[in-house]
Scaffold this motif. Structure first.
Motif, PDB file in Angstrom:
ATOM      1  N   GLN A   1       0.741  -1.316  -0.269  1.00  0.00           N
ATOM      2  CA  GLN A   1       0.248   0.087  -0.206  1.00  0.00           C
ATOM      3  C   GLN A   1       0.956   1.377  -0.031  1.00  0.00           C
ATOM      4  OE1 GLN A   1      -2.996  -1.427   3.240  1.00  0.00           O
ATOM      5  NE2 GLN A   1      -3.926   0.345   2.358  1.00  0.00           N
ATOM      6  N   GLN A   2       0.352   2.467  -0.758  1.00  0.00           N
ATOM      7  CA  GLN A   2       1.283   3.745  -0.537  1.00  0.00           C
ATOM      8  C   GLN A   2       0.238   4.534  -1.271  1.00  0.00           C
ATOM      9  OE1 GLN A   2       4.784   2.764  -3.154  1.00  0.00           O
ATOM     10  NE2 GLN A   2       3.623   4.184  -4.760  1.00  0.00           N
ATOM     11  N   ASP A   3       0.526   5.802  -0.701  1.00  0.00           N
ATOM     12  CA  ASP A   3      -0.233   6.928  -1.475  1.00  0.00           C
ATOM     13  C   ASP A   3       0.280   7.526  -2.580  1.00  0.00           C
ATOM     14  OD1 ASP A   3      -1.472   6.900   1.325  1.00  0.00           O
ATOM     15  OD2 ASP A   3       0.180   8.082   1.971  1.00  0.00           O
ATOM     16  N   ALA A   4       1.223   7.040  -3.144  1.00  0.00           N
ATOM     17  CA  ALA A   4       1.474   7.684  -4.560  1.00  0.00           C
ATOM     18  C   ALA A   4       0.584   7.248  -5.516  1.00  0.00           C
ATOM     19  CB  ALA A   4       3.011   7.061  -4.914  1.00  0.00           C
ATOM     20  N   LYS A   5       0.568   7.944  -6.682  1.00  0.00           N
ATOM     21  CA  LYS A   5      -0.274   7.566  -7.667  1.00  0.00           C
ATOM     22  C   LYS A   5       0.229   6.256  -8.418  1.00  0.00           C
ATOM     23  CE  LYS A   5      -2.901  10.986  -7.473  1.00  0.00           C
ATOM     24  NZ  LYS A   5      -4.556  10.677  -7.365  1.00  0.00           N
ATOM     25  N   ASP A   6       1.398   5.841  -8.430  1.00  0.00           N
ATOM     26  CA  ASP A   6       1.718   4.552  -8.922  1.00  0.00           C
ATOM     27  C   ASP A   6       2.499   3.736  -8.066  1.00  0.00           C
ATOM     28  OD1 ASP A   6       1.900   2.576 -11.114  1.00  0.00           O
ATOM     29  OD2 ASP A   6       3.023   3.974 -12.335  1.00  0.00           O
ATOM     30  N   SER A   7       2.814   2.549  -8.509  1.00  0.00           N
ATOM     31  CA  SER A   7       3.435   1.525  -7.749  1.00  0.00           C
ATOM     32  C   SER A   7       4.215   0.779  -8.371  1.00  0.00           C
ATOM     33  CB  SER A   7       2.809   0.723  -6.734  1.00  0.00           C
ATOM     34  OG  SER A   7       3.192  -0.258  -6.114  1.00  0.00           O
ATOM     35  N   CYS A   8       5.252   0.303  -7.946  1.00  0.00           N
ATOM     36  CA  CYS A   8       6.435  -0.727  -8.509  1.00  0.00           C
ATOM     37  C   CYS A   8       5.832  -2.016  -8.623  1.00  0.00           C
ATOM     38  CB  CYS A   8       7.590  -0.609  -7.915  1.00  0.00           C
ATOM     39  SG  CYS A   8       7.821  -1.444  -6.489  1.00  0.00           S
ATOM     40  N   VAL A   9       4.691  -2.394  -7.842  1.00  0.00           N
ATOM     41  CA  VAL A   9       4.278  -3.510  -7.602  1.00  0.00           C
ATOM     42  C   VAL A   9       2.917  -3.692  -8.573  1.00  0.00           C
ATOM     43  CG1 VAL A   9       3.244  -5.336  -6.004  1.00  0.00           C
ATOM     44  CG2 VAL A   9       5.080  -3.899  -5.375  1.00  0.00           C
ATOM     45  N   THR A  10       2.892  -4.863  -9.265  1.00  0.00           N
ATOM     46  CA  THR A  10       1.580  -5.157 -10.253  1.00  0.00           C
ATOM     47  C   THR A  10       1.081  -6.435  -9.962  1.00  0.00           C
ATOM     48  OG1 THR A  10       2.718  -5.537 -12.277  1.00  0.00           O
ATOM     49  CG2 THR A  10       2.180  -3.153 -11.723  1.00  0.00           C
ATOM     50  N   ILE A  11      -0.161  -6.783 -10.071  1.00  0.00           N
ATOM     51  CA  ILE A  11      -0.518  -8.045 -10.237  1.00  0.00           C
ATOM     52  C   ILE A  11      -1.193  -8.147 -11.616  1.00  0.00           C
ATOM     53  CG2 ILE A  11      -2.065  -9.759  -9.258  1.00  0.00           C
ATOM     54  CD1 ILE A  11      -1.504  -8.593  -6.594  1.00  0.00           C
ATOM     55  N   GLN A  12      -0.830  -8.994 -12.716  1.00  0.00           N
ATOM     56  CA  GLN A  12      -1.260  -8.745 -13.842  1.00  0.00           C
ATOM     57  C   GLN A  12      -1.518  -7.470 -14.348  1.00  0.00           C
ATOM     58  OE1 GLN A  12      -0.959 -11.415 -15.624  1.00  0.00           O
ATOM     59  NE2 GLN A  12      -0.385 -12.783 -13.886  1.00  0.00           N
ATOM     60  N   LYS A  13      -2.628  -6.853 -14.566  1.00  0.00           N
ATOM     61  CA  LYS A  13      -2.707  -5.433 -14.915  1.00  0.00           C
ATOM     62  C   LYS A  13      -3.250  -4.526 -13.855  1.00  0.00           C
ATOM     63  CE  LYS A  13      -4.040  -7.047 -19.532  1.00  0.00           C
ATOM     64  NZ  LYS A  13      -4.879  -6.999 -20.742  1.00  0.00           N
ATOM     65  N   ILE A  14      -3.243  -4.958 -12.735  1.00  0.00           N
ATOM     66  CA  ILE A  14      -3.726  -4.127 -11.592  1.00  0.00           C
ATOM     67  C   ILE A  14      -2.419  -3.634 -10.847  1.00  0.00           C
ATOM     68  CG2 ILE A  14      -5.064  -4.062  -9.338  1.00  0.00           C
ATOM     69  CD1 ILE A  14      -6.055  -6.811 -10.069  1.00  0.00           C
ATOM     70  N   LYS A  15      -2.694  -2.263 -10.611  1.00  0.00           N
ATOM     71  CA  LYS A  15      -1.743  -1.459  -9.800  1.00  0.00           C
ATOM     72  C   LYS A  15      -2.330  -0.397  -9.148  1.00  0.00           C
ATOM     73  CE  LYS A  15      -0.333   1.218 -14.139  1.00  0.00           C
ATOM     74  NZ  LYS A  15       0.729   1.686 -14.719  1.00  0.00           N
ATOM     75  N   THR A  16      -1.547   0.069  -8.292  1.00  0.00           N
ATOM     76  CA  THR A  16      -2.075   1.212  -7.489  1.00  0.00           C
ATOM     77  C   THR A  16      -2.111   2.483  -8.219  1.00  0.00           C
ATOM     78  OG1 THR A  16       0.137   1.813  -6.597  1.00  0.00           O
ATOM     79  CG2 THR A  16      -1.031   0.382  -5.198  1.00  0.00           C
ATOM     80  N   GLY A  17      -2.909   3.308  -8.353  1.00  0.00           N
ATOM     81  CA  GLY A  17      -2.990   4.491  -9.011  1.00  0.00           C
ATOM     82  C   GLY A  17      -4.293   4.199  -9.790  1.00  0.00           C
ATOM     83  N   MET A  18      -4.781   2.983 -10.271  1.00  0.00           N
ATOM     84  CA  MET A  18      -5.686   2.597 -11.138  1.00  0.00           C
ATOM     85  C   MET A  18      -7.128   3.056 -10.705  1.00  0.00           C
ATOM     86  SD  MET A  18      -6.597  -1.092 -12.552  1.00  0.00           S
ATOM     87  CE  MET A  18      -5.143  -1.117 -13.667  1.00  0.00           C
ATOM     88  N   SER A  19      -7.909   3.589 -11.385  1.00  0.00           N
ATOM     89  CA  SER A  19      -9.587   3.869 -11.298  1.00  0.00           C
ATOM     90  C   SER A  19     -10.013   2.478 -11.272  1.00  0.00           C
ATOM     91  CB  SER A  19     -10.129   4.814 -12.210  1.00  0.00           C
ATOM     92  OG  SER A  19     -10.159   4.117 -13.438  1.00  0.00           O
ATOM     93  N   TYR A  20     -11.303   2.703 -10.377  1.00  0.00           N
ATOM     94  CA  TYR A  20     -12.045   1.564 -10.151  1.00  0.00           C
ATOM     95  C   TYR A  20     -12.759   1.105 -11.569  1.00  0.00           C
ATOM     96  CZ  TYR A  20     -15.701  -1.536  -8.161  1.00  0.00           C
ATOM     97  OH  TYR A  20     -16.507  -2.725  -7.885  1.00  0.00           O
ATOM     98  N   ASP A  21     -13.020   2.240 -12.413  1.00  0.00           N
ATOM     99  CA  ASP A  21     -13.483   1.993 -13.740  1.00  0.00           C
ATOM    100  C   ASP A  21     -12.792   1.108 -14.711  1.00  0.00           C
ATOM    101  OD1 ASP A  21     -16.002   3.078 -12.802  1.00  0.00           O
ATOM    102  OD2 ASP A  21     -15.437   5.086 -13.776  1.00  0.00           O
ATOM    103  N   LYS A  22     -11.446   1.468 -14.362  1.00  0.00           N
ATOM    104  CA  LYS A  22     -10.434   0.739 -15.145  1.00  0.00           C
ATOM    105  C   LYS A  22     -10.461  -0.731 -14.834  1.00  0.00           C
ATOM    106  CE  LYS A  22      -7.412   0.711 -18.600  1.00  0.00           C
ATOM    107  NZ  LYS A  22      -7.871   0.827 -19.908  1.00  0.00           N
ATOM    108  N   LEU A  23     -10.382  -0.749 -13.343  1.00  0.00           N
ATOM    109  CA  LEU A  23     -10.349  -2.158 -12.816  1.00  0.00           C
ATOM    110  C   LEU A  23     -11.389  -3.240 -13.351  1.00  0.00           C
ATOM    111  CD1 LEU A  23      -9.028  -3.895 -10.653  1.00  0.00           C
ATOM    112  CD2 LEU A  23     -10.403  -2.976  -8.840  1.00  0.00           C
TER     113      LEU A  23
END
Length: 217
Positions: A138-160
């Motif tokens: 978890q982090q507050d930044a808009k992007d993360s170095c961690v992804t699970i397939q196409k999921i990453k932090t900063g992604m909108s729920y609509d995109k998810l």
């Protein structure tokens, strides 16, 4: 007088013929327009049906991809479960500090691990035997170095939702919503295998993967 009567009758008959012709023409035109509209509707329905099918197939494909149990950390693919020591070795110089279940990366990203050692939730003097079954961040930044397939932090729920439409559980009781996905084709329940997404203001602020393959029959 008779001529006027015949003329009147003739005009009436002519008007009836003209009106009848116009009515037939209008009826034919209306029918043609209805046929065109019906054809357009059929084409649109087929188009929407194909689009829905493609969208459904794409979502199913994306969902299947989740259960490859691969998480990417700063460009490095990690497949869980993985031995704790192997995880540290794989990440190499990307690790700034590793303290039991908390790993600090050089880029500031923090990872939390779900580990077990000989069926006990402890890593004291046993990191060589400890297995990492889950990784989350978890982090507050808009992007993360961690992804699970196409999921990453900063992604909108609509995109998810374009990739993974319906979670198995969704808890909105706290300020941050928690969504959990599970493999519908697996006999494992959600406590044994899941992908967890954390949402804040409809934005992905955290994610995690958990897979304990040792508990499969």
């Amino acid at each position: 007088m008779r001529k006027q009567v015949f003329a009147t009758i003739g005009c009436a008959i002519f008007l009836l013929i003209v009106v009848g012709f116009l009515m037939m023409a209008y009826s034919s035109y209306t029918k043609h327009q209805e046929e065109i509209a019906e054809q357009k509707l059929i084409k649109q329905e087929r188009k929407e049906s194909r689009k829905t099918l493609q969208s459904s197939e794409e979502r199913e494909w994306n969902l299947d991809c989740l259960w490859e149990h691969v998480i990417e950390i700063d460009g490095t693919e990690i497949e869980v479960p993985i031995k704790y020591n192997d995880l540290i070795k794989t990440l190499g110089n990307k690790v700034k500090e590793a303290k039991d279940k908390k790993i600090m990366l050089q880029n500031g990203q923090v990872l939390w691990l779900n580990c077990t050692k000989d069926e006990k939730d402890s890593m004291n003097n046993g990191k060589d035997k400890a297995m990492v079954y889950g990784i989350s961040t978890q982090q507050d930044a808009k992007d993360s170095c961690v992804t699970i397939q196409k999921i990453k932090t900063g992604m909108s729920y609509d995109k998810l939702k374009e990739y993974y439409e319906t979670p198995v559980t969704k808890d909105d009781s706290q300020s941050i919503s928690v969504l959990q996905y599970a493999d519908p084709k697996s006999d494992l329940d959600i406590t044994q295998q899941n992908v967890t997404i954390y949402l804040d203001n409809n934005t992905v602020v955290g994610l995690g993967i958990y897979y304990d393959g040792s508990r499969e029959d």
